[in-house]
Design a protein around this motif. Structure first.
Motif, PDB file in Angstrom:
ATOM      1  N   LYS A   2       5.273 -77.078  57.265  1.00 33.26           N
ATOM      2  CA  LYS A   2       6.543 -76.566  57.784  1.00 33.26           C
ATOM      3  C   LYS A   2       6.705 -76.879  59.261  1.00 33.26           C
ATOM      4  O   LYS A   2       7.809 -77.165  59.723  1.00 33.26           O
ATOM      5  CB  LYS A   2       6.643 -75.060  57.547  1.00 33.26           C
ATOM      6  N   LYS A   3       5.592 -76.846  60.023  1.00 31.30           N
ATOM      7  CA  LYS A   3       5.677 -77.159  61.453  1.00 31.30           C
ATOM      8  C   LYS A   3       6.020 -78.627  61.653  1.00 31.30           C
ATOM      9  O   LYS A   3       6.772 -78.972  62.562  1.00 31.30           O
ATOM     10  CB  LYS A   3       4.354 -76.830  62.147  1.00 31.30           C
ATOM     11  N   LYS A   5       7.715 -80.512  59.549  1.00 29.29           N
ATOM     12  CA  LYS A   5       9.108 -80.664  59.133  1.00 29.29           C
ATOM     13  C   LYS A   5      10.048 -80.177  60.228  1.00 29.29           C
ATOM     14  O   LYS A   5      11.058 -80.819  60.531  1.00 29.29           O
ATOM     15  CB  LYS A   5       9.341 -79.880  57.842  1.00 29.29           C
TER      16      LYS A   5
END
Length: 91
Positions: A2-3, A5
């Motif tokens: 997620k980081k 992205k």
């Protein structure tokens, strides 16, 4: 994941904003003295263009530069108007 992205999303947004700001024409370029580029067998030269609509017009051409200007304190000519340079009175 997620980081990564989030980082790519931020990078894409910042690049698109920078690109859009870079494509905005300089507000003072049309107020400067305009020059046109003349190609010769010995190179190219910049000549004063005159006044838009009186001495010349810029015909529509998306891939060429009509006039250039030279900022104060700079020896380079920077593109200002897009189009094909056409003198008003062709001799």
């Amino acid at each position: 994941m997620k980081k990564m992205k989030l980082g790519l999303l931020i990078a894409a947004v910042s690049i698109s904003i920078s690109g859009s700001l870079a494509s905005i024409p300089q507000p003072y370029c049309s107020q400067q003295e305009q020059y046109y580029k003349m190609n010769t067998p010995w190179g190219y030269y910049f000549y004063p263009a005159g006044r838009l609509g009186i001495d010349y017009v810029c015909e529509y051409s998306p891939v060429t530069t009509c006039t250039y200007y030279r900022p104060a304190g700079c020896d380079q000519f920077i593109p200002c108007q897009q189009g094909q340079f056409m003198p008003w009175c062709a001799w």
